[in-house]
Design an enzyme around this catalytic site. Sequence first.
Site, mmCIF file in Angstrom:
data_model
loop_
_atom_site.group_PDB
_atom_site.id
_atom_site.type_symbol
_atom_site.label_atom_id
_atom_site.label_comp_id
_atom_site.label_asym_id
_atom_site.label_seq_id
_atom_site.Cartn_x
_atom_site.Cartn_y
_atom_site.Cartn_z
ATOM 1 N N GLY A 18 -3.721 6.981 59.970
ATOM 2 C CA GLY A 18 -4.195 7.265 58.606
ATOM 3 C C GLY A 18 -4.138 6.066 57.670
ATOM 4 O O GLY A 18 -4.340 6.213 56.471
ATOM 5 N N TYR A 61 -17.658 11.335 53.303
ATOM 6 C CA TYR A 61 -16.399 12.072 53.298
ATOM 7 C C TYR A 61 -16.746 13.553 53.440
ATOM 8 O O TYR A 61 -17.428 14.131 52.592
ATOM 9 C CB TYR A 61 -15.619 11.817 51.996
ATOM 10 C CG TYR A 61 -14.316 12.572 51.967
ATOM 11 C CD1 TYR A 61 -13.249 12.172 52.756
ATOM 12 C CD2 TYR A 61 -14.161 13.712 51.177
ATOM 13 C CE1 TYR A 61 -12.056 12.877 52.771
ATOM 14 C CE2 TYR A 61 -12.965 14.427 51.181
ATOM 15 C CZ TYR A 61 -11.924 14.001 51.976
ATOM 16 O OH TYR A 61 -10.742 14.705 51.991
ATOM 17 N N LYS A 114 -0.749 13.750 60.962
ATOM 18 C CA LYS A 114 -0.534 15.134 61.395
ATOM 19 C C LYS A 114 0.922 15.570 61.247
ATOM 20 O O LYS A 114 1.832 14.796 61.531
ATOM 21 C CB LYS A 114 -0.935 15.254 62.869
ATOM 22 C CG LYS A 114 -2.392 14.938 63.109
ATOM 23 C CD LYS A 114 -2.654 14.642 64.579
ATOM 24 C CE LYS A 114 -4.054 14.115 64.769
ATOM 25 N NZ LYS A 114 -4.275 13.586 66.117
ATOM 26 N N ARG A 167 -4.902 7.636 75.143
ATOM 27 C CA ARG A 167 -3.485 7.719 75.537
ATOM 28 C C ARG A 167 -3.050 9.180 75.500
ATOM 29 O O ARG A 167 -3.829 10.033 75.078
ATOM 30 C CB ARG A 167 -2.644 6.934 74.534
ATOM 31 C CG ARG A 167 -2.921 7.413 73.115
ATOM 32 C CD ARG A 167 -1.953 6.894 72.096
ATOM 33 N NE ARG A 167 -2.521 6.913 70.752
ATOM 34 C CZ ARG A 167 -2.593 7.953 69.948
ATOM 35 N NH1 ARG A 167 -2.133 9.125 70.338
ATOM 36 N NH2 ARG A 167 -3.131 7.866 68.741
ATOM 37 N N VAL A 223 0.980 12.780 70.717
ATOM 38 C CA VAL A 223 2.223 13.446 70.307
ATOM 39 C C VAL A 223 2.111 14.959 70.549
ATOM 40 O O VAL A 223 3.030 15.599 71.054
ATOM 41 C CB VAL A 223 2.506 13.186 68.799
ATOM 42 C CG1 VAL A 223 3.732 13.938 68.331
ATOM 43 C CG2 VAL A 223 2.627 11.701 68.515
ATOM 44 N N ARG A 273 6.298 18.913 63.744
ATOM 45 C CA ARG A 273 6.939 17.606 63.939
ATOM 46 C C ARG A 273 8.101 17.500 62.957
ATOM 47 O O ARG A 273 7.884 17.489 61.742
ATOM 48 C CB ARG A 273 5.953 16.474 63.650
ATOM 49 C CG ARG A 273 4.748 16.470 64.553
ATOM 50 C CD ARG A 273 3.961 15.206 64.310
ATOM 51 N NE ARG A 273 2.689 15.229 65.014
ATOM 52 C CZ ARG A 273 1.928 14.166 65.201
ATOM 53 N NH1 ARG A 273 2.308 12.994 64.725
ATOM 54 N NH2 ARG A 273 0.781 14.250 65.848
HETATM 55 P P1 ADP Z 1 -6.510 7.378 62.219
HETATM 56 O O1 ADP Z 1 -7.016 6.627 63.401
HETATM 57 O O2 ADP Z 1 -5.882 6.514 61.180
HETATM 58 O O3 ADP Z 1 -5.673 8.570 62.580
HETATM 59 P P2 ADP Z 1 -8.837 9.056 61.866
HETATM 60 O O4 ADP Z 1 -10.212 8.490 61.890
HETATM 61 O O5 ADP Z 1 -8.361 9.785 63.077
HETATM 62 O O6 ADP Z 1 -7.814 7.900 61.483
HETATM 63 O O7 ADP Z 1 -8.675 10.008 60.598
HETATM 64 C C1 ADP Z 1 -7.438 10.589 60.242
HETATM 65 C C2 ADP Z 1 -7.663 11.696 59.237
HETATM 66 O O8 ADP Z 1 -8.334 11.193 58.067
HETATM 67 C C3 ADP Z 1 -8.541 12.829 59.715
HETATM 68 O O9 ADP Z 1 -7.827 13.778 60.476
HETATM 69 C C4 ADP Z 1 -9.039 13.396 58.399
HETATM 70 O O10 ADP Z 1 -8.043 14.186 57.787
HETATM 71 C C5 ADP Z 1 -9.238 12.167 57.545
HETATM 72 N N1 ADP Z 1 -10.630 11.658 57.652
HETATM 73 C C6 ADP Z 1 -11.076 10.606 58.387
HETATM 74 N N2 ADP Z 1 -12.424 10.456 58.251
HETATM 75 C C7 ADP Z 1 -12.839 11.404 57.402
HETATM 76 C C8 ADP Z 1 -14.125 11.792 56.844
HETATM 77 N N3 ADP Z 1 -15.239 11.144 57.159
HETATM 78 N N4 ADP Z 1 -14.166 12.854 56.014
HETATM 79 C C9 ADP Z 1 -13.045 13.536 55.697
HETATM 80 N N5 ADP Z 1 -11.807 13.232 56.166
HETATM 81 C C10 ADP Z 1 -11.707 12.186 57.005
#
Ligand code: ADP
Length: 449
Positions: free
Chosen positions: A166, A203, A238, A293, A296, A339
């Site tokens: 995140g 978004y 998460k 990978r 968690v 968690r």
């Molecule tokens: P990371 O690799 O840092 O975990 P992710 O791309 O998996 O990043 O995104 C983590 C979280 O960020 C998602 O589960 C969601 O809650 C939020 N997120 C990411 N991209 C978007 C988007 N385009 N629109 C809304 N929420 C997003």
Amino acid sequence: MFKKVLIANRGEIACRIIRACRELGINTVAIHSEVDRESMHVKLADQSVCVGEASASDSYLNIPSIIAAAEISGADAIHPGYGFLSENTYFAEVCEACGLKFIGPSKESIEKMGDKIAAIELMKKSGVPVVPGSDGPISADDPKIFAMAKKIGYPVIVKATAGGGGKGMRIVTSEETLQNAIVMAQTEAKAAFGNPDVYMEKYIEEPHHIEFQILGDKYGKTAYLPERDCSIQRRHQKLVEESPSPLISESLRKKMGKAARNAAVAVKYVTVGTVEFLVDKKGHFYFMEMNTRIQVEHPITEMVTGIDLVKEQIKLAAGEKLSVISEKVKILGHAIECRINAEDPDKDFIPSPGKIGKLYLPGGPGIRIDTHVYSGYTIPPFYDSLIAKIISFGADRNESITRMQRALREVEIENVKNTSSLHAKIMNSEQFRKGSVSTDFLSKHIFGK
Ligand code: ADP
């Protein structure tokens, strides 16, 4: 099959991997930093090697020391766990060059999925739906970004191409804050990943984070398993996961599962991985990223399918054929994971390391605990704050929630502030009990912001 596996990790996941190896009749080598001598994973393994000082860069990220430990101990494979070196292409390459099997996908698969822009491009070509976006890195001083954001439609999100956990993300609601958000995201990305590149995408409002476990063998066979709903997040990280998702119908599961499988096929994926999607209010889904990978939250999938994912991962890395057939997998019940982090939820989640006094972790029907902590253990301040995962399993969602509520009441971790009280609030919340909640649930309903 491997004879001896070195586990290049610590904490609960190192313990989890050692247990899987033991059940497969494989000897294990733990590595540890100087402050982790008394860690549970060191006690559980057949052998252990100290690889460096406390800081992760000197120990769990120290490639020459880890390779030397594998060679000295006579290991024939390395399991990277999650975090640390698990998605590091260079490490995978060095392992193979030294004749050590890296328990994960090929370095090419890691590489293709590690750069989010390249991954999105590849998914588009493979017919997997993606979020509309900039299709490449952006910079704050490029005047074209305004037209681009307008075309995508506000709000947009600026994300790090090397992203993870995140970090390096900014939501932008209007033109005025766009440039600033790009610079901030770049600074954060540079600090966290050493790579300042960011991109922009739509978004998705009130999204649900739904992910699919995929498995693949080296003969080209792939499978997907029922989804995990990981929408309960704090700062895009998460906190609670459940399977199956109350949001997903059988037909959507099949559709998304197949898209996940296409993603796996596109990178010739071997071992276990996860394809993450966002699902909007209308049930449209979009590829977000692939994690190459073990995750968690893998235990909830293990509970609902009866498949031991870590054992499968090791067997697939050793060249065995995939025996899982997606269409034949049954959902046996409902599972939730909370968690438990050593953080103080009343003080903006500041880490709370230190020595644990009395420790009582829950048990009884339908409760599984994955942890590395014990009474008298000192949680070092240098690493991740995850100290335990409580996994509840029930015949249905209601039973799984009730068991989790009961389990959370049994938790006692003396002297260390932790997030169990926050989890109790989540489990008791009416919105959560009603069904799937979106990623803004915590800020809206629990923190009331
Ligand atoms: P990371 O690799 O840092 O975990 P992710 O791309 O998996 O990043 O995104 C983590 C979280 O960020 C998602 O589960 C969601 O809650 C939020 N997120 C990411 N991209 C978007 C988007 N385009 N629109 C809304 N929420 C997003």
